[in-house]
Design an enzyme around this catalytic site. Structure first.
Site, PDB file in Angstrom:
ATOM      1  N   ASP A 172       0.600   3.234   4.595  1.00 50.50           N
ATOM      2  CA  ASP A 172      -0.426   3.939   3.814  1.00 50.50           C
ATOM      3  C   ASP A 172      -1.564   4.416   4.707  1.00 50.50           C
ATOM      4  OD1 ASP A 172      -1.141   1.323   4.372  1.00 50.50           O
ATOM      5  OD2 ASP A 172      -1.861   0.851   2.355  1.00 50.50           O
TER       6      ASP A 172
ATOM      7  N   ASP B  97      -5.841   1.660  10.435  1.00 45.88           N
ATOM      8  CA  ASP B  97      -7.256   1.430  10.733  1.00 45.88           C
ATOM      9  C   ASP B  97      -7.366   0.982  12.193  1.00 45.88           C
ATOM     10  OD1 ASP B  97      -9.900   0.730  10.843  1.00 45.88           O
ATOM     11  OD2 ASP B  97      -9.844  -0.723   9.219  1.00 45.88           O
TER      12      ASP B  97
ATOM     13  N   ARG C 293      -4.989   0.953  -7.210  1.00 40.85           N
ATOM     14  CA  ARG C 293      -3.760   1.483  -6.609  1.00 40.85           C
ATOM     15  C   ARG C 293      -3.191   2.660  -7.400  1.00 40.85           C
ATOM     16  NH1 ARG C 293      -1.907  -2.103  -2.619  1.00 40.85           N
ATOM     17  NH2 ARG C 293      -2.325  -4.300  -2.998  1.00 40.85           N
TER      18      ARG C 293
ATOM     19  N   GLY D 253       0.773  -1.256   0.000  1.00 39.02           N
ATOM     20  CA  GLY D 253       0.000   0.000   0.000  1.00 39.02           C
ATOM     21  C   GLY D 253       0.793   1.289   0.000  1.00 39.02           C
TER      22      GLY D 253
HETATM   23  P1  IMP Z   1      -4.825  -2.012  10.503  1.00 36.06           P
HETATM   24  O1  IMP Z   1      -3.879  -3.114  10.836  1.00 36.06           O
HETATM   25  O2  IMP Z   1      -6.246  -2.326  10.875  1.00 36.06           O
HETATM   26  O3  IMP Z   1      -4.400  -0.670  11.067  1.00 36.06           O
HETATM   27  O4  IMP Z   1      -4.873  -1.908   8.933  1.00 36.06           O
HETATM   28  C1  IMP Z   1      -3.797  -1.450   8.244  1.00 36.06           C
HETATM   29  C2  IMP Z   1      -3.648  -2.054   6.860  1.00 36.06           C
HETATM   30  O5  IMP Z   1      -4.909  -2.474   6.327  1.00 36.06           O
HETATM   31  C3  IMP Z   1      -3.140  -0.996   5.919  1.00 36.06           C
HETATM   32  O6  IMP Z   1      -1.756  -1.104   5.811  1.00 36.06           O
HETATM   33  C4  IMP Z   1      -3.840  -1.322   4.624  1.00 36.06           C
HETATM   34  O7  IMP Z   1      -3.066  -2.229   3.869  1.00 36.06           O
HETATM   35  C5  IMP Z   1      -5.114  -2.004   5.021  1.00 36.06           C
HETATM   36  N1  IMP Z   1      -6.253  -1.046   5.032  1.00 36.06           N
HETATM   37  C6  IMP Z   1      -6.854  -0.510   6.116  1.00 36.06           C
HETATM   38  N2  IMP Z   1      -7.867   0.304   5.762  1.00 36.06           N
HETATM   39  C7  IMP Z   1      -7.884   0.308   4.419  1.00 36.06           C
HETATM   40  C8  IMP Z   1      -8.697   0.998   3.444  1.00 36.06           C
HETATM   41  O8  IMP Z   1      -9.613   1.786   3.741  1.00 36.06           O
HETATM   42  N3  IMP Z   1      -8.399   0.752   2.138  1.00 36.06           N
HETATM   43  C9  IMP Z   1      -7.401  -0.106   1.753  1.00 36.06           C
HETATM   44  N4  IMP Z   1      -6.612  -0.743   2.632  1.00 36.06           N
HETATM   45  C10 IMP Z   1      -6.853  -0.553   3.949  1.00 36.06           C
HETATM   46 MG    MG Z   2      -0.811  -1.665   4.027  1.00 38.87          MG
END
Ligand code: IMP
Ligand code: MG
Length: 193
Positions: A110, A113, A176, A54
């Protein structure tokens, strides 16, 4: 009817990217972030860690603006497995090439979340004795607890908790290439069960 125009047109109509952050806004913010990194890491051994896939475009734009010497390495983790919800389990699918001992690491993400990915990476890399670890994320979704992300030193934008694509971010490996960040409308309903 063959695998013709109608099918393609339907697929494109169903999921239309709606711009959320323009290319210009992204580039202006990246100018500022690069200037900050230039100031903070002057005289230090900086290793920029691009978290694949990402953040490949973000890392390329960021590093081309840095004026201080630095190295770049890549690490890939997976947690989403092609879907729109974090699975909560993070695994390393490609490790760094460099030894990070005594280097100042800047992890470039990137989007944050749940924060699971970043927390996992910090824990994983801390064991390798770097001089320091900081995180830069282009985006963070509103509602992620800041106190659970102690190393998030650089943040581009906070966005609403919606799924976004573009500027490196994908939905099932698509979108992307968009130069802006967009939401997807007409997204198919995701069944919980
Ligand atoms: P986390 O571990 O929940 O913080 O998610 C982080 C990873 O999930 C990021 O590095 C992204 O690859 C993917 N991700 C989270 N939210 C999105 C989104 O809205 N669109 C695309 N990829 C996302
Ligand atoms: Mg990512």
């Amino acid at each position: 009817m063959g695998a013709g125009e109608e099918g393609t047109a339907t697929a494109e109509r169903e999921i239309m990217p709606q711009p959320l952050l323009s290319a210009e806004r992204l580039q202006t913010r990246i100018d500022e972030l690069a200037a900050q990194v230039d100031r903070d890491y002057r005289g230090k051994t900086l290793l920029v860690v691009c978290i694949l896939k990402g953040s490949y475009i973000f890392t390329a734009d960021l590093t081309r603006r840095l004026t201080i010497p630095h190295e770049i390495d890549f690490m890939a983790v997976s947690s989403y497995e092609g879907g729109m919800e974090s699975t909560g389990e993070v695994t390393v699918t490609k490790d760094l090439h460099h030894d990070v001992q005594d280097k100042h690491l800047l992890l470039v993400e990137d989007i944050i979340d749940t924060g699971n990915t970043v927390r996992f990476l910090i824990e994983e890399l801390a064991e390798r004795d770097p001089a320091s670890i900081a995180v830069m994320s282009l985006l963070k979704k509103e509602g992620t607890e800041e106190e659970s992300l102690p190393s998030l030193e650089y943040l581009g934008f906070t966005i609403p908790p919606v799924f976004v694509v573009g500027y490196g971010l994908d939905y099932a490996e698509r979108y992307r290439h968009l130069p802006y960040v967009a939401t997807l409308s007409g997204m198919p309903e995701v069944d919980e069960t």
